[in-house]
Write a protein that holds these residues in place. Structure first.
Motif, PDB file in Angstrom:
ATOM      1  N   THR B 158      21.646  51.768 -63.726  1.00 54.64           N
ATOM      2  CA  THR B 158      20.279  52.226 -63.948  1.00 54.64           C
ATOM      3  C   THR B 158      20.283  53.670 -64.460  1.00 54.64           C
ATOM      4  O   THR B 158      19.503  54.035 -65.331  1.00 54.64           O
ATOM      5  CB  THR B 158      19.462  52.098 -62.653  1.00 54.64           C
ATOM      6  OG1 THR B 158      19.621  50.761 -62.153  1.00 54.64           O
ATOM      7  CG2 THR B 158      17.996  52.342 -62.885  1.00 54.64           C
ATOM      8  N   PHE B 159      21.209  54.474 -63.925  1.00 54.83           N
ATOM      9  CA  PHE B 159      21.312  55.874 -64.351  1.00 54.83           C
ATOM     10  C   PHE B 159      21.737  55.961 -65.819  1.00 54.83           C
ATOM     11  O   PHE B 159      21.134  56.683 -66.618  1.00 54.83           O
ATOM     12  CB  PHE B 159      22.322  56.590 -63.450  1.00 54.83           C
ATOM     13  CG  PHE B 159      22.392  58.077 -63.649  1.00 54.83           C
ATOM     14  CD1 PHE B 159      21.251  58.821 -63.919  1.00 54.83           C
ATOM     15  CD2 PHE B 159      23.603  58.743 -63.546  1.00 54.83           C
ATOM     16  CE1 PHE B 159      21.324  60.198 -64.099  1.00 54.83           C
ATOM     17  CE2 PHE B 159      23.681  60.113 -63.725  1.00 54.83           C
ATOM     18  CZ  PHE B 159      22.542  60.850 -64.002  1.00 54.83           C
ATOM     19  N   VAL B 160      22.765  55.215 -66.181  1.00 52.57           N
ATOM     20  CA  VAL B 160      23.226  55.277 -67.570  1.00 52.57           C
ATOM     21  C   VAL B 160      22.144  54.770 -68.521  1.00 52.57           C
ATOM     22  O   VAL B 160      21.936  55.317 -69.600  1.00 52.57           O
ATOM     23  CB  VAL B 160      24.531  54.465 -67.751  1.00 52.57           C
ATOM     24  CG1 VAL B 160      24.878  54.337 -69.227  1.00 52.57           C
ATOM     25  CG2 VAL B 160      25.670  55.120 -66.996  1.00 52.57           C
ATOM     26  N   CYS B 161      21.438  53.726 -68.109  1.00 48.49           N
ATOM     27  CA  CYS B 161      20.460  53.131 -69.030  1.00 48.49           C
ATOM     28  C   CYS B 161      19.120  53.855 -69.044  1.00 48.49           C
ATOM     29  O   CYS B 161      18.414  53.808 -70.043  1.00 48.49           O
ATOM     30  CB  CYS B 161      20.241  51.657 -68.699  1.00 48.49           C
ATOM     31  SG  CYS B 161      21.673  50.640 -69.089  1.00 48.49           S
ATOM     32  N   SER B 171      13.968  53.074 -70.326  1.00 51.78           N
ATOM     33  CA  SER B 171      15.351  53.013 -70.792  1.00 51.78           C
ATOM     34  C   SER B 171      15.514  53.812 -72.087  1.00 51.78           C
ATOM     35  O   SER B 171      14.545  54.142 -72.770  1.00 51.78           O
ATOM     36  CB  SER B 171      15.742  51.563 -71.019  1.00 51.78           C
ATOM     37  OG  SER B 171      14.897  50.984 -71.982  1.00 51.78           O
ATOM     38  N   MET B 172      16.773  54.104 -72.377  1.00 51.27           N
ATOM     39  CA  MET B 172      17.110  54.858 -73.588  1.00 51.27           C
ATOM     40  C   MET B 172      16.450  54.303 -74.842  1.00 51.27           C
ATOM     41  O   MET B 172      15.840  55.017 -75.623  1.00 51.27           O
ATOM     42  CB  MET B 172      18.620  54.752 -73.820  1.00 51.27           C
ATOM     43  CG  MET B 172      19.438  55.782 -73.213  1.00 51.27           C
ATOM     44  SD  MET B 172      21.148  55.486 -73.702  1.00 51.27           S
ATOM     45  CE  MET B 172      21.496  53.935 -72.954  1.00 51.27           C
ATOM     46  N   TYR B 209      19.745  43.380 -65.198  1.00 50.12           N
ATOM     47  CA  TYR B 209      18.341  43.185 -64.874  1.00 50.12           C
ATOM     48  C   TYR B 209      17.497  43.851 -65.928  1.00 50.12           C
ATOM     49  O   TYR B 209      17.901  44.800 -66.585  1.00 50.12           O
ATOM     50  CB  TYR B 209      18.008  43.738 -63.490  1.00 50.12           C
ATOM     51  CG  TYR B 209      19.117  44.521 -62.864  1.00 50.12           C
ATOM     52  CD1 TYR B 209      19.970  43.916 -61.940  1.00 50.12           C
ATOM     53  CD2 TYR B 209      19.349  45.819 -63.251  1.00 50.12           C
ATOM     54  CE1 TYR B 209      21.023  44.633 -61.406  1.00 50.12           C
ATOM     55  CE2 TYR B 209      20.399  46.529 -62.713  1.00 50.12           C
ATOM     56  CZ  TYR B 209      21.237  45.927 -61.781  1.00 50.12           C
ATOM     57  OH  TYR B 209      22.283  46.629 -61.263  1.00 50.12           O
ATOM     58  N   SER B 210      16.271  43.343 -66.054  1.00 46.79           N
ATOM     59  CA  SER B 210      15.462  43.740 -67.205  1.00 46.79           C
ATOM     60  C   SER B 210      15.071  45.211 -67.168  1.00 46.79           C
ATOM     61  O   SER B 210      14.716  45.772 -68.186  1.00 46.79           O
ATOM     62  CB  SER B 210      14.221  42.860 -67.303  1.00 46.79           C
ATOM     63  OG  SER B 210      13.573  42.785 -66.067  1.00 46.79           O
ATOM     64  N   ARG B 211      15.187  45.854 -65.994  1.00 50.04           N
ATOM     65  CA  ARG B 211      14.811  47.268 -65.992  1.00 50.04           C
ATOM     66  C   ARG B 211      15.774  48.106 -66.840  1.00 50.04           C
ATOM     67  O   ARG B 211      15.453  49.196 -67.270  1.00 50.04           O
ATOM     68  CB  ARG B 211      14.772  47.818 -64.573  1.00 50.04           C
ATOM     69  CG  ARG B 211      16.123  48.243 -64.017  1.00 50.04           C
ATOM     70  CD  ARG B 211      15.965  49.038 -62.735  1.00 50.04           C
ATOM     71  NE  ARG B 211      15.901  48.180 -61.586  1.00 50.04           N
ATOM     72  CZ  ARG B 211      16.946  47.977 -60.766  1.00 50.04           C
ATOM     73  NH1 ARG B 211      18.091  48.558 -60.977  1.00 50.04           N
ATOM     74  NH2 ARG B 211      16.833  47.195 -59.735  1.00 50.04           N
ATOM     75  N   LEU B 212      16.991  47.585 -67.066  1.00 46.35           N
ATOM     76  CA  LEU B 212      17.957  48.357 -67.845  1.00 46.35           C
ATOM     77  C   LEU B 212      17.499  48.510 -69.301  1.00 46.35           C
ATOM     78  O   LEU B 212      17.989  49.356 -70.015  1.00 46.35           O
ATOM     79  CB  LEU B 212      19.345  47.698 -67.796  1.00 46.35           C
ATOM     80  CG  LEU B 212      19.943  47.549 -66.395  1.00 46.35           C
ATOM     81  CD1 LEU B 212      21.295  46.863 -66.468  1.00 46.35           C
ATOM     82  CD2 LEU B 212      20.083  48.906 -65.718  1.00 46.35           C
ATOM     83  N   TRP B 213      16.604  47.632 -69.727  1.00 46.74           N
ATOM     84  CA  TRP B 213      16.030  47.808 -71.066  1.00 46.74           C
ATOM     85  C   TRP B 213      14.496  47.854 -70.967  1.00 46.74           C
ATOM     86  O   TRP B 213      13.790  47.597 -71.924  1.00 46.74           O
ATOM     87  CB  TRP B 213      16.507  46.713 -72.022  1.00 46.74           C
ATOM     88  CG  TRP B 213      16.349  45.306 -71.514  1.00 46.74           C
ATOM     89  CD1 TRP B 213      15.273  44.502 -71.701  1.00 46.74           C
ATOM     90  CD2 TRP B 213      17.304  44.542 -70.762  1.00 46.74           C
ATOM     91  NE1 TRP B 213      15.494  43.294 -71.087  1.00 46.74           N
ATOM     92  CE2 TRP B 213      16.732  43.284 -70.512  1.00 46.74           C
ATOM     93  CE3 TRP B 213      18.589  44.803 -70.278  1.00 46.74           C
ATOM     94  CZ2 TRP B 213      17.397  42.289 -69.785  1.00 46.74           C
ATOM     95  CZ3 TRP B 213      19.248  43.817 -69.558  1.00 46.74           C
ATOM     96  CH2 TRP B 213      18.649  42.580 -69.321  1.00 46.74           C
ATOM     97  N   GLY B 214      13.999  48.213 -69.804  1.00 48.67           N
ATOM     98  CA  GLY B 214      12.549  48.247 -69.587  1.00 48.67           C
ATOM     99  C   GLY B 214      11.915  49.476 -70.201  1.00 48.67           C
ATOM    100  O   GLY B 214      12.591  50.388 -70.665  1.00 48.67           O
TER     101      GLY B 214
END
Lengths: 202, 482
Positions: B158-161, B171-172, B209-214
């Motif tokens: 989550t931190f990296v994304c 996300s980034m 999980y979708s939060r990584l690209w949320g």
């Protein structure tokens, strides 16, 4: 709300209260199998029958991979509190409303019931569908546009009866209604479901 | 207003527009400020520009989920061979808290069993498991001094994304989509590709999980569009049975006409957006299948990406798709590859994992380069953290495992104005602590934004009463030396 409005106005909505949550019918989660190797559920299996027409509050929710037809319509991820939902408008939402099979079945159900009530005259058919879905009355210009659409769809489906058969599936046809008419009326209902006036609260 | 309601005359256009305005901006002053964000992209872009020309226009982020071992890929520590099975000096670990998995255990040094060689003009060290990447060494900037704050996978990823361990931030890709906007008319700005399988075994595989690209608090149109690894690449892309393109077109014509009429009545710009998005959806029905159909790729290009490219959902296929997306000006592409969590029997899993990514990554660089797209495309490869120099599980010369290690890890950047053929940052003799040129995850984000011409301190979005920024606090520094 958009999700529940479609089965509600088409007459498919299940009125059952309480009980077990259900797996929404969705292509997305089933095909992306292997996502979870250890946590429940390993595979998503869509329910069938009445339970997929239950209200959205009964939809099974896994927080790491929420149901796509909800997130596409901007349902909060449930990972943080949301005081106000953002207003969004994406091509994925358009694709969902246009192509998701359950939405289309709802449109077909609406077409069946309106045609069954004897509304096979184009004017009456258009008015009945429009009013049922939007709770508003059509003006003349709008009615003319939909009547023209219905006529064009009828002729398109008459030229491709196999498409009409596919769209109708195993649905029982109302009396004196051809497959082509039902297919055209289904697409007419689907058109109304995709209008901005239907999916946006004014 | 009350007049027009009570005497039942139809409202004039002006009244309708005013009514609509009051409704949609019903939040008073706060909403009026937010209203300034309506032309969001151009607003964010001009407000956050660095004042220097952007070196990169697009990003491919290759995420090695599970955290690969820096010691067995890029961070060469030849002297560790002499430390085999010796305890890690406490002066190095400085009492660092470790995971529950190795807590209280002996910390015995496990040197890498793999050979390293220097490659390219810059003489950068690359492990023998990455022979193809070694050949493009002069395009790689290897960073050995990444560090993170997280020690477990979920917060680490989550931190990296998203720039925060706590879920909920954008996300980034979402930030970049928000900040820079779209460059094409037919495809989403931010696309996520998940690799459906990997060669290194399926032990210890965490979910994505979708939060990584949320999109977090940003408008959700900026969230990543995750392509499916089988079936329709985009959900609900195909027309259902019984509808062909002519019928769809005829239907959309009426939808558009009625919507336009509706727009003339109420003047809400959102109706126009609906029309545009429905047309975009129609175009995607042809543009996405065209994008994902690789049958037109010549054999020598397929060969470049290696044998796995023929399998849909493989990392290699995803790299090829990423190149096709870059050609079509997709702004941000994030590819996930999993299976890097090698707590035990690392040498049994590492070669397979490296096989999966080595040739495709090198091919991506070469392929973009030969199309003159590498200069303005930034490629980043990293995991969520590194792995310990000490062993977890069985320790032999050629069999060992490694626990999570946040204090240093390795990855590379390529293209997008990054200097190639160099190694950046140094760790101590044990590959435990960073001793020179540290690059925290936030610094990496700031650097990426810098290459894209964005000042990370000025890219903000008002939410919860604060100007939310991409990379909060700690004043991250963009590493201009890269």
């Amino acid at each position: 709300m958009i999700r529940d409005q479609v089965p509600a106005s088409s007459g498919l909505l299940s009125r059952k209260l309480f009980g077990k949550q259900c797996q929404a019918a969705s292509a997305g989660r089933a095909v992306d199998g292997g996502q979870y190797t250890s946590s429940y559920p390993r595979e998503f299996k869509a329910d069938s029958g009445e339970s997929i027409y239950r209200r959205s509050v009964y939809t099974f929710w896994k927080r790491g991979m929420p149901p796509p037809q909800m997130t596409i319509l901007n349902a909060p991820s449930r990972e943080e509190c949301i005081a106000r939902r953002e207003r969004t408008n994406t091509p994925l939402q358009a694709l969902l409303l246009l192509n998701e099979v359950e939405y289309l079945k709802a449109a077909r159900q609406l077409a069946v019931s309106v045609l069954g009530e004897g509304g096979s005259k184009p004017d009456a058919l258009v008015d009945a569908i429009y009013e049922t879905v939007t709770s508003q009355q059509l003006d003349d210009k709008g009615r003319a546009a939909f009547v023209q659409l219905f006529a064009d769809l009828q002729s398109l489906y008459q030229k491709s009866p196999e498409l009409a058969a596919e769209l109708c599936g195993d649905v029982e046809l109302p009396k004196a209604v051809s497959r082509e008419d039902l297919a055209a009326a289904t697409m007419l209902a689907s058109t109304v479901y995709n209008l901005d006036i239907t999916k946006t609260r004014q | 207003m009350t007049d027009s309601m009570s005497n039942n005359r139809p409202m004039t256009d002006w009244e309708l527009a005013r009514r609509q305005f009051l409704k949609t901006s019903g939040m008073g002053l706060g909403a009026a400020v937010a209203g300034a964000l309506l032309p969001q992209n151009s607003h964010a872009r001009t407000a956050a520009a660095t004042g220097q020309p952007a070196k990169a226009k697009r990003v491919i982020f290759l995420f090695m989920a599970g955290a690969p071992s820096q010691l067995d890929l890029f961070d060469y520590k030849p002297d560790l061979v002499n430390q085999f099975r010796k305890p890690l000096p406490p002066s190095v670990s400085m009492g660092q808290r470790v995971t529950a998995m190795t807590k209280g255990r002996e910390q015995l040094v496990a040197p890498s069993k793999y050979k390293f060689e220097q490659h390219g003009k810059g003489g950068i060290w690359v492990c023998e498991l990455l022979p193809h990447l070694a050949k493009v060494a002069d395009d790689l900037c290897i960073v050995n001094s990444f560090s993170t704050n997280a020690i477990n996978h979920d917060p680490g990823k989550t931190f990296v994304c998203t720039g925060a361990e706590v879920p909920g931030r954008a996300s980034m890709g979402a930030w970049i989509s928000y900040g820079l906007g779209s460059m094409n008319q037919d495809l989403p700005e931010f696309i996520v590709l998940n690799s459906a399988f990997w060669t290194g075994g399926t032990r210890n595989v965490q979910a994505l999980y979708s939060r990584l690209w949320g999109s977090g608090p940003l408008p959700s149109k900026h969230q990543g569009v995750k392509f499916q690894t089988s079936g329709d690449p985009v959900l609900f892309l195909s027309n259902p049975k019984g509808i062909d393109e002519r019928i769809r077109r005829r239907m959309l014509d009426t939808v558009g006409a009625v919507n336009r009429q509706h727009f003339q009545q109420i003047g809400d710009p959102e109706v126009e957006t609906t029309i545009a998005q429905q047309e975009m959806a129609f175009r995607m029905q042809s543009s996405v299948p065209e994008l994902t159909d690789v049958s037109g790729e010549p054999q020598h290009i397929l060969d470049l990406y290696g044998p796995e490219v023929t399998k849909v959902g493989s990392f290699a296929r995803n790299c090829l798709l990423a190149r096709r997306m870059i050609e079509r000006d997709v702004r941000f592409i994030q590819i996930f590859h999993r299976g890097w969590d090698h707590h035990t029997i690392l040498p049994q899993q590492m070669p397979g994992q490296c096989f999966d990514i080595d040739q495709p990554c090198a091919a991506l660089i070469l392929d973009l380069k030969q199309r003159d797209l590498l200069d303005d495309t930034l490629i980043v490869l990293t995991g969520e953290f590194g792995r310990t120099t000490f062993c977890q599980g069985t320790l032999e010369r050629d069999n060992y495992g490694r626990d999570h290690h946040p204090r240093c890890f390795s990855g590379f950047l390529a293209g997008g104005g990054i200097k190639g053929g160099m190694m950046y940052g140094q760790t101590d003799d044990f590959s435990y602590n960073v001793v020179a040129d540290p690059v925290n995850v936030r610094d990496l984000h700031a650097t990426m934004l810098h290459q894209l011409g964005i000042d990370h301190e000025r890219l903000t979005f008002p939410f919860q009463g604060l100007d939310q920024s991409d990379r909060r606090s700690n004043r991250p520094k963009s590493s201009t030396k890269l």
